[in-house]
Write a protein that holds these residues in place. Structure first.
Motif, short mmCIF file in Angstrom:
data_model
loop_
_atom_site.label_atom_id
_atom_site.label_comp_id
_atom_site.label_asym_id
_atom_site.label_seq_id
_atom_site.Cartn_x
_atom_site.Cartn_y
_atom_site.Cartn_z
N LEU A 37 -34.97 10.55 -12.84
CA LEU A 37 -33.59 10.29 -13.78
C LEU A 37 -32.16 9.55 -12.73
O LEU A 37 -31.96 8.78 -12.93
N ILE A 38 -32.45 10.27 -12.12
CA ILE A 38 -30.89 10.01 -11.37
C ILE A 38 -30.92 8.63 -10.46
O ILE A 38 -29.70 7.97 -10.65
N GLN A 44 -30.00 1.65 -11.75
CA GLN A 44 -29.30 0.67 -12.97
C GLN A 44 -27.24 0.44 -12.69
O GLN A 44 -27.39 -0.90 -13.06
N PHE A 45 -27.49 1.68 -12.48
CA PHE A 45 -25.42 1.09 -12.43
C PHE A 45 -25.26 0.20 -11.59
O PHE A 45 -24.40 -0.69 -11.59
N ILE A 46 -25.73 0.80 -10.01
CA ILE A 46 -25.29 -0.59 -9.16
C ILE A 46 -25.91 -1.69 -9.28
O ILE A 46 -25.25 -2.78 -9.27
N ALA A 47 -26.96 -2.00 -9.54
CA ALA A 47 -27.19 -3.19 -10.11
C ALA A 47 -26.34 -3.89 -11.36
O ALA A 47 -26.20 -5.12 -10.89
N ARG A 48 -26.03 -3.93 -12.34
CA ARG A 48 -25.28 -3.62 -13.24
C ARG A 48 -23.64 -4.30 -12.52
O ARG A 48 -23.21 -4.77 -12.39
#
Length: 111
Positions: A37-38, A44-48
């Protein structure tokens, strides 16, 4: 430093409530484990953030007259092929729709 799977063990401190939310998702079966999960959330956060940076860089080009002229030239040079591709796609789609109607007409006509 990297193990044979390409991972690195590290220590991270989390707020207790966040870690409990993470564990609740694992316990409910929505994630196989805390690590998965982490890692997924961080990816996803880095991709955003990376997409936002790309968008920011492109936004600076919106005021660049030379860049805009180049984009217009490229669009014009592909206009004919774009329309041809659209026409062919529509013809294939329409042909497929006609075939679907013909294939299903037996049901409507009782055949």
């Amino acid at each position: 430093m990297l193990d044979k799977c390409g991972t690195v063990r590290t220590t991270v401190m989390f707020p207790a409530k966040l870690l409990q939310r993470n564990q609740n998702l694992v316990d409910s079966g929505q994630s196989p484990n805390r690590n998965a999960l982490i890692v997924t959330a961080l990816e996803q956060f880095i991709a955003r953030l990376e997409r936002e940076e790309i968008d920011r860089q492109f936004a600076t080009l919106s005021g660049d007259a030379a860049y805009q002229a180049l984009q217009n030239d490229i669009a014009e040079s592909f206009a004919k092929s774009d329309w041809e591709a659209l026409r062919q796609s529509a013809a294939r789609r329409d042909g497929a729709n006609r075939q679907d109607i013909e294939d299903n007409s037996g049901f409507v006509n009782g055949r």
